[in-house]
Write a protein that holds these residues in place. Structure first.
Motif, PDB file in Angstrom:
ATOM      1  N   THR A 110       0.573  -0.873   0.032  1.00 36.03           N
ATOM      2  CA  THR A 110       0.120  -0.131   0.194  1.00 36.03           C
ATOM      3  C   THR A 110       0.966   1.515   0.159  1.00 36.03           C
ATOM      4  O   THR A 110       1.993   0.745   0.470  1.00 36.03           O
ATOM      5  CB  THR A 110      -0.692   0.081   1.040  1.00 36.03           C
ATOM      6  OG1 THR A 110       0.261  -0.388   2.368  1.00 36.03           O
ATOM      7  CG2 THR A 110      -1.734  -1.297   1.320  1.00 36.03           C
ATOM      8  N   GLY A 111       0.141   2.422  -0.416  1.00 39.44           N
ATOM      9  CA  GLY A 111       1.074   3.471  -0.456  1.00 39.44           C
ATOM     10  C   GLY A 111       1.343   3.857   0.966  1.00 39.44           C
ATOM     11  O   GLY A 111       2.326   4.690   1.411  1.00 39.44           O
ATOM     12  N   ALA A 112       0.905   3.539   1.931  1.00 40.20           N
ATOM     13  CA  ALA A 112       0.718   4.441   3.464  1.00 40.20           C
ATOM     14  C   ALA A 112       1.862   3.302   4.009  1.00 40.20           C
ATOM     15  O   ALA A 112       2.956   3.600   4.645  1.00 40.20           O
ATOM     16  CB  ALA A 112       0.064   4.046   4.620  1.00 40.20           C
ATOM     17  N   VAL A 115       5.289   4.700   2.286  1.00 45.94           N
ATOM     18  CA  VAL A 115       5.585   6.312   3.102  1.00 45.94           C
ATOM     19  C   VAL A 115       6.345   5.701   3.992  1.00 45.94           C
ATOM     20  O   VAL A 115       7.517   6.223   4.414  1.00 45.94           O
ATOM     21  CB  VAL A 115       4.266   6.605   3.320  1.00 45.94           C
ATOM     22  CG1 VAL A 115       4.809   8.099   4.396  1.00 45.94           C
ATOM     23  CG2 VAL A 115       3.798   7.889   1.731  1.00 45.94           C
ATOM     24  N   PHE A 146      -1.137  15.125   2.752  1.00 48.14           N
ATOM     25  CA  PHE A 146      -1.778  13.337   2.509  1.00 48.14           C
ATOM     26  C   PHE A 146      -1.385  12.790   2.569  1.00 48.14           C
ATOM     27  O   PHE A 146      -0.393  11.950   1.444  1.00 48.14           O
ATOM     28  CB  PHE A 146      -2.796  13.449   2.371  1.00 48.14           C
ATOM     29  CG  PHE A 146      -3.867  11.813   2.306  1.00 48.14           C
ATOM     30  CD1 PHE A 146      -5.131  11.557   3.663  1.00 48.14           C
ATOM     31  CD2 PHE A 146      -3.476  10.668   1.549  1.00 48.14           C
ATOM     32  CE1 PHE A 146      -5.114  10.317   3.756  1.00 48.14           C
ATOM     33  CE2 PHE A 146      -4.027   9.468   1.967  1.00 48.14           C
ATOM     34  CZ  PHE A 146      -4.988   9.361   3.028  1.00 48.14           C
ATOM     35  N   HIS A 147      -0.570  11.197   3.239  1.00 45.87           N
ATOM     36  CA  HIS A 147       0.459  10.090   2.940  1.00 45.87           C
ATOM     37  C   HIS A 147       0.099   8.993   3.925  1.00 45.87           C
ATOM     38  O   HIS A 147       0.437   8.020   2.944  1.00 45.87           O
ATOM     39  CB  HIS A 147       2.138  10.649   3.925  1.00 45.87           C
ATOM     40  CG  HIS A 147       2.519  11.699   3.389  1.00 45.87           C
ATOM     41  ND1 HIS A 147       3.071  12.512   2.073  1.00 45.87           N
ATOM     42  CD2 HIS A 147       2.805  12.817   3.752  1.00 45.87           C
ATOM     43  CE1 HIS A 147       3.595  13.987   2.145  1.00 45.87           C
ATOM     44  NE2 HIS A 147       3.034  13.826   2.906  1.00 45.87           N
ATOM     45  N   GLY A 148      -1.092   8.745   4.019  1.00 41.88           N
ATOM     46  CA  GLY A 148      -1.741   7.641   4.629  1.00 41.88           C
ATOM     47  C   GLY A 148      -2.627   7.389   5.719  1.00 41.88           C
ATOM     48  O   GLY A 148      -2.573   8.859   6.315  1.00 41.88           O
ATOM     49  N   GLU A 198       3.812  16.040  -1.086  1.00 38.01           N
ATOM     50  CA  GLU A 198       3.268  16.141  -2.622  1.00 38.01           C
ATOM     51  C   GLU A 198       3.538  16.698  -3.385  1.00 38.01           C
ATOM     52  O   GLU A 198       3.578  18.432  -2.927  1.00 38.01           O
ATOM     53  CB  GLU A 198       1.892  15.709  -2.541  1.00 38.01           C
ATOM     54  CG  GLU A 198       1.448  14.393  -1.113  1.00 38.01           C
ATOM     55  CD  GLU A 198       0.228  15.237  -0.207  1.00 38.01           C
ATOM     56  OE1 GLU A 198      -1.124  14.663  -1.205  1.00 38.01           O
ATOM     57  OE2 GLU A 198      -0.001  15.604   0.402  1.00 38.01           O
ATOM     58  N   ASP A 231       6.055  11.702  -2.465  1.00 42.55           N
ATOM     59  CA  ASP A 231       5.343  11.596  -2.518  1.00 42.55           C
ATOM     60  C   ASP A 231       4.381  10.992  -4.391  1.00 42.55           C
ATOM     61  O   ASP A 231       3.252  12.331  -4.076  1.00 42.55           O
ATOM     62  CB  ASP A 231       3.864  11.252  -1.865  1.00 42.55           C
ATOM     63  CG  ASP A 231       3.117  10.459  -1.118  1.00 42.55           C
ATOM     64  OD1 ASP A 231       2.814   9.481  -2.279  1.00 42.55           O
ATOM     65  OD2 ASP A 231       2.493  10.456  -0.346  1.00 42.55           O
ATOM     66  N   ILE A 233       2.297   9.212  -4.785  1.00 42.04           N
ATOM     67  CA  ILE A 233       1.376   7.591  -4.840  1.00 42.04           C
ATOM     68  C   ILE A 233       0.447   8.369  -5.505  1.00 42.04           C
ATOM     69  O   ILE A 233      -0.498   7.514  -6.982  1.00 42.04           O
ATOM     70  CB  ILE A 233       1.084   7.645  -3.320  1.00 42.04           C
ATOM     71  CG1 ILE A 233       2.234   7.075  -3.241  1.00 42.04           C
ATOM     72  CG2 ILE A 233      -0.312   6.504  -3.288  1.00 42.04           C
ATOM     73  CD1 ILE A 233       1.980   6.684  -1.398  1.00 42.04           C
ATOM     74  N   GLN A 234      -0.105   9.849  -5.755  1.00 42.04           N
ATOM     75  CA  GLN A 234      -1.471  10.565  -6.364  1.00 42.04           C
ATOM     76  C   GLN A 234      -0.841  10.179  -7.823  1.00 42.04           C
ATOM     77  O   GLN A 234      -2.003  10.601  -8.674  1.00 42.04           O
ATOM     78  CB  GLN A 234      -2.483  10.673  -5.674  1.00 42.04           C
ATOM     79  CG  GLN A 234      -3.483  10.596  -6.476  1.00 42.04           C
ATOM     80  CD  GLN A 234      -4.840  11.748  -5.052  1.00 42.04           C
ATOM     81  OE1 GLN A 234      -5.662  11.905  -5.000  1.00 42.04           O
ATOM     82  NE2 GLN A 234      -4.856  11.329  -3.807  1.00 42.04           N
ATOM     83  N   LYS A 260      -0.567   3.628  -5.730  1.00 42.72           N
ATOM     84  CA  LYS A 260      -1.741   3.179  -6.388  1.00 42.72           C
ATOM     85  C   LYS A 260      -1.994   3.031  -8.308  1.00 42.72           C
ATOM     86  O   LYS A 260      -1.542   1.663  -7.953  1.00 42.72           O
ATOM     87  CB  LYS A 260      -2.713   4.769  -6.253  1.00 42.72           C
ATOM     88  CG  LYS A 260      -2.405   5.713  -5.059  1.00 42.72           C
ATOM     89  CD  LYS A 260      -4.050   6.904  -5.198  1.00 42.72           C
ATOM     90  CE  LYS A 260      -4.365   6.863  -3.716  1.00 42.72           C
ATOM     91  NZ  LYS A 260      -4.307   7.695  -2.453  1.00 42.72           N
TER      92      LYS A 260
HETATM   93  C1  LIG Z   1      -3.485   7.350  -1.483  1.00 42.46           C
HETATM   94  C2  LIG Z   1      -1.912   7.964  -1.109  1.00 42.46           C
HETATM   95  C3  LIG Z   1      -1.565   7.446  -0.141  1.00 42.46           C
HETATM   96  C4  LIG Z   1      -2.014   6.195   0.244  1.00 42.46           C
HETATM   97  O1  LIG Z   1      -2.222   5.166   0.203  1.00 42.46           O
HETATM   98  P1  LIG Z   1      -2.432   3.962   0.619  1.00 42.46           P
HETATM   99  O2  LIG Z   1      -2.625   2.878  -0.472  1.00 42.46           O
HETATM  100  O3  LIG Z   1      -4.277   4.608   0.616  1.00 42.46           O
HETATM  101  O4  LIG Z   1      -2.317   3.301   1.828  1.00 42.46           O
HETATM  102  C5  LIG Z   1      -0.521   8.659   0.193  1.00 42.46           C
HETATM  103  N1  LIG Z   1       0.303   9.295   0.068  1.00 42.46           N
HETATM  104  C6  LIG Z   1      -0.523   9.658  -1.306  1.00 42.46           C
HETATM  105  C7  LIG Z   1      -0.019  11.248  -1.712  1.00 42.46           C
HETATM  106  C8  LIG Z   1      -1.644   9.280  -1.607  1.00 42.46           C
HETATM  107  O5  LIG Z   1      -3.001   9.758  -2.427  1.00 42.46           O
END
Ligand SMILES: *Cc1c(COP(=O)(O)O)cnc(C)c1O
Length: 407
Positions: A110-112, A115, A146-148, A198, A231, A233-234, A260
């Motif tokens: 997962t993203g969290a 991180v 937002f990092h998780g 981010e 980060d 992730i998104q 993601k």
């Molecule tokens: C969604 C997200 C996360 C967390 O990812 P998960 O897979 O939900 O744990 C971390 N950082 C950013 C920027 C995100 O958009």
């Protein structure tokens, strides 16, 4: 223009409310299948998906290439744990490293987790390479981040909904306003091992920092010997019209955090990608994950990487995103929209209060077959799959116009 309808599945929604912990308040729709940019509910109503699982579905629902890769791997081997090598692992690491122009990959799920992995990497690097005294490492983060959802991560969030009731919080983080170069320069000192940001804040409402901010972060971190952790992730993997959002300022961070879309919306896949000097601080046993880097995850992610290498999705995001943002901005002339922010196929739209809350606008769009997500009361967030067609975007815009003229 679509007729309005009432989504089905009331009994299933009521049952879910009874037996699932109340961590979400989903929009009232029960999805039964999906293909490309479209979802179908249990009654057969169709919806254009403008959320894409918060960018986990950059390639849409069930992209044929990703489903074929997954099915092929399901017939071979799905999990080995990292106790053994498997036949997809080396290719996954080398090809993801190459996509990022880095040396090494540390896979997670997962993203969290990714991180958390980045935080552990930066601290170890700080003690071993930078020479920070034991347990004194600090990491600078941005307000509105937002990092998780882990306990450490929510500890440096400033969103009360995400944070309250989960203390005590882990120490070692300094929060500065997002986009403020002077504040960042003040916060980075000889104990700072990393700046974690981010490049565009998604959850906060698609906040694009002022031009030059990421480049300044890069310069300050390089000068002071701190790592720049992006980060993505998104924001990464095509969403903004480039493979990484950092590219818009010609910035190369020390560490990419990915998740993601890396799993194609099929399986959870995340990773930290960095140089040998940085990720080489780990030793066997110092970090790990039972599922991280599993064969199924690697097979799907390898297909994602191959698709990104064509450049097609980045190009679509850039071209269609220009169209989307231009049309949304023209909508703001009516007074219903007070601000539009975005980059590529990613937008945050602030709704004037007299047209209803973000939630109410999202529910009105739902009844017209368009799925979006509200955030922070009055903002609508949209991130359509990068496979969406221009006429589908235009269809969605027509529904926006209809909803926002009803106010
Ligand atoms: C969604 C997200 C996360 C967390 O990812 P998960 O897979 O939900 O744990 C971390 N950082 C950013 C920027 C995100 O958009």
């Amino acid at each position: 223009m679509s007729e309005q309808f009432v989504p089905g599945g009331a009994a299933l929604m009521a049952a879910a409310e009874v037996s699932s912990a109340p961590t979400y308040r989903p929009l009232p729709v029960v999805v039964a299948s999906g293909e490309g940019a479209w979802l179908t509910d249990v009654d057969g109503h169709r919806y254009l998906d403008l959320l894409s699982g918060y960018s986990a579905l950059n390639f849409g629902h069930r992209h044929p290439r990703l489903i074929a890769a997954a099915k092929d791997q399901l017939d071979r081997v799905t999990l080995t744990s990292r106790a053994f090598h498997h036949h997809r692992f080396a290719d996954f690491c080398s090809e993801l490293a190459e996509l990022c122009a880095k040396d090494m990959v540390l896979p997670m799920n997962t993203g969290a987790e990714a991180v958390e992995t980045a935080i552990k990497t930066a601290r170890r690097w700080g003690y071993q390479v930078k020479g920070v005294p034991a347990d004194q490492a600090r990491i600078v983060v941005a307000a509105g981040n937002f990092h998780g959802r882990t306990t450490t991560i929510v500890g440096f969030s400033d969103d009360p909904a995400a944070r309250e009731g989960f203390g005590p919080y882990a120490p070692g983080f300094d929060v500065v306003p997002f986009g403020d170069v002077a504040a960042l320069a003040d916060a980075v000192n000889d104990r700072t091992v990393a700046v974690l940001l981010e490049p565009i804040q998604g959850e906060a409402g698609v906040l694009v920092p002022p031009a030059g901010y990421l480049a300044a972060v890069r310069r300050i971190t390089a000068e002071r010997g701190a790592l720049f952790i992006a980060d993505e992730i998104q924001s990464g993997l095509g969403r903004t019209g480039t493979t990484f959002a950092c590219e818009h300022e010609g910035v190369v961070p020390d560490m990419y955090v990915l998740g993601k879309a890396l799993g194609g919306g099929v399986v959870p896949v995340s990773a930290v990608v960095a140089s040998r000097e940085v990720l080489g601080v780990f030793t066997p046993g110092s970090h790990g994950s039972t599922f991280g880097g599993n064969p199924l995850a690697c097979a799907v992610a390898l297909e994602v990487i191959a698709m990104l290498r064509t450049g097609e999705y980045q190009r679509r995001a850039a071209e269609l995103g220009d169209h989307l943002l231009r049309e949304l901005s023209s909508l703001s002339g009516s007074g219903a929209i007070t601000a539009v922010r975005g980059r590529g196929l990613w937008a945050g739209i602030d709704i004037a209060p007299r047209f209803g809350s973000g939630r109410e606008v999202a529910e009105a769009l739902l009844r017209r077959g368009v799925l979006v997500k509200d955030t922070h009361g009055s903002t609508i967030r949209i991130a359509p799959p990068l496979v969406i067609e221009k006429d589908e975007i235009n269809h969605a815009l027509a529904q926006f116009r209809a909803v926002l003229s009803d106010g």
